[in-house]
Design a protein around this motif. Structure first.
Motif, PDB file in Angstrom:
ATOM      1  N   SER A 216       0.829  -1.205   0.000  1.00  0.00           N
ATOM      2  CA  SER A 216       0.000   0.000   0.000  1.00  0.00           C
ATOM      3  C   SER A 216       0.863   1.254   0.000  1.00  0.00           C
ATOM      4  CB  SER A 216      -0.920   0.010   1.228  1.00  0.00           C
ATOM      5  OG  SER A 216      -1.851  -1.049   1.174  1.00  0.00           O
ATOM      6  N   ALA A 217       1.976   1.208   0.745  1.00  0.00           N
ATOM      7  CA  ALA A 217       2.879   2.359   0.783  1.00  0.00           C
ATOM      8  C   ALA A 217       3.516   2.607  -0.585  1.00  0.00           C
ATOM      9  CB  ALA A 217       3.958   2.137   1.842  1.00  0.00           C
ATOM     10  N   ASP A 220       0.948   4.371  -2.677  1.00  0.00           N
ATOM     11  CA  ASP A 220       0.817   5.780  -2.271  1.00  0.00           C
ATOM     12  C   ASP A 220       1.935   6.619  -2.877  1.00  0.00           C
ATOM     13  OD1 ASP A 220      -1.439   5.270  -0.789  1.00  0.00           O
ATOM     14  OD2 ASP A 220      -0.369   5.055   1.119  1.00  0.00           O
ATOM     15  N   GLU A 221       3.147   6.092  -2.836  1.00  0.00           N
ATOM     16  CA  GLU A 221       4.290   6.823  -3.377  1.00  0.00           C
ATOM     17  C   GLU A 221       4.181   6.955  -4.895  1.00  0.00           C
ATOM     18  OE1 GLU A 221       9.196   6.560  -3.599  1.00  0.00           O
ATOM     19  OE2 GLU A 221       8.039   4.999  -2.585  1.00  0.00           O
ATOM     20  N   ALA A 224       1.060   9.525  -5.934  1.00  0.00           N
ATOM     21  CA  ALA A 224       0.888  10.842  -5.323  1.00  0.00           C
ATOM     22  C   ALA A 224       0.798  11.967  -6.338  1.00  0.00           C
ATOM     23  CB  ALA A 224       2.030  11.096  -4.336  1.00  0.00           C
ATOM     24  N   ARG A 237      -7.232   1.417  -5.570  1.00  0.00           N
ATOM     25  CA  ARG A 237      -5.995   0.724  -5.209  1.00  0.00           C
ATOM     26  C   ARG A 237      -6.292  -0.740  -4.926  1.00  0.00           C
ATOM     27  NH1 ARG A 237      -5.243   5.959  -3.766  1.00  0.00           N
ATOM     28  NH2 ARG A 237      -3.104   6.762  -3.509  1.00  0.00           N
TER      29      ARG A 237
END
Length: 305
Positions: A216-217, A220-221, A224, A237
């Protein structure tokens, strides 16, 4: 002075597969406000040999190629009368001609099989070579006519394990989703190695949860900037446990387009794609867009998709 936009280039050979690719390419050109260029590359002169020197008329191979590309252009104009269409019949091997055309193209579009292909078999050699080596995004139009007309209203984007995530494929997918006014599923597969347990010194809690949160991180990166630039795109997602190539094939079954970023790998046999992109090109149920990642090719020991 008006600047000429880069064209969408479609490979043509008269097969049903290439006609479906041309239809896709015409739609892509209309969406981007770009011209369409149809290319039928053939080494017809190699097979007509000495007979070329005894004929006053054009060789039969070239006549056939011009007829095919001409009728294909008329097909496009009937469906999109305002689209600017140009054609070319270079005396050149197909892969070389298409890659050269792709140097200045918005995108290259090819069918999944050529005239000699049999329905249901794996990807044709020309299509694979173009997707592996093109410097611009390359669409390989997979799926039958019924499948291509059954709109799901979604694009699937696979996000691989590059660190940091390469933004090229992400920007491409967002642009396509915005132009098509459809949703975008951004997919990141994750795996929990069997040897990892909650007793692992780097783990606190459930190892599977740790890997899912990392996935998930990564999303996000990766998303963005693109989400800020394309606020109207509906993004979903998707983080799923499993091999990346299998996860993406499952998502492709309910998508109109699968987008994969691909950093080419240099090997003894030339440029090759990673496993994820290669599997998608051979087995996806929908068209696949292979978007070149930035940076130099990796060595054959790399792990790029």
């Amino acid at each position: 002075m008006r600047t000429m936009r880069s064209p969408v280039v479609a490979g043509v050979d008269g097969s049903e597969s290439s006609l479906r690719a041309v239809d896709w390419a015409a739609n892509e050109a209309v969406l981007h406000g770009a011209p369409l260029r149809l290319v039928y590359a053939s080494l017809w002169q190699r097979y007509e040999g000495a007979a070329l020197g005894t004929r006053l008329s054009r060789p039969d191979g070239r006549v056939m190629a011009e007829n095919i590309v001409g009728s294909t252009a008329e097909r496009v104009r009937r469906g999109a009368p305002d689209l600017q269409v140009t054609t070319d019949v270079p005396q050149e091997e197909a892969v070389s001609a298409l890659l050269r055309e792709g140097e200045d193209a918005l995108a290259l579009v090819v069918g999944s099989r050529g005239r000699g292909g049999i329905a249901g078999l794996l990807l044709g050699s020309v299509s694979l070579a173009v997707a592996s080596r093109a410097r611009c995004p390359a669409f390989v139009v997979r799926g039958d006519k019924a499948g291509l007309e059954a709109a799901h209203g979604r694009i699937a984007l696979g996000v691989g394990d590059a660190d940091p995530p390469d933004p090229t494929a992400v920007r491409f997918a967002f642009t396509e989703a915005e132009l098509r006014r459809c949703g975008l599923d951004v997919v990141r597969a994750w795996r929990c190695p069997s040897h990892e347990t909650s007793d692992h010194p780097l783990m606190t809690g459930d190892p599977a949860l740790y890997h899912e949160e990392r996935a998930s991180a990564v999303l996000d990166e990766a998303l963005a900037t693109a989400e800020q630039d394309h606020p109207d795109v509906r993004v979903r997602r998707v983080t799923t446990e499993g091999p990346a190539h299998k996860v993406l094939l499952e998502r492709a079954a309910v998508a109109d387009l699968l987008v994969v970023g691909a950093r080419r790998r240099e090997s003894r046999v030339g440029m090759q794609l990673g496993r994820v992109a290669h599997t998608a090109l051979h087995h996806a149920a929908c068209p696949v867009a292979v978007v070149p990642r930035s940076g130099p090719p990796e060595s054959s020991g790399g792990t790029a998709p």
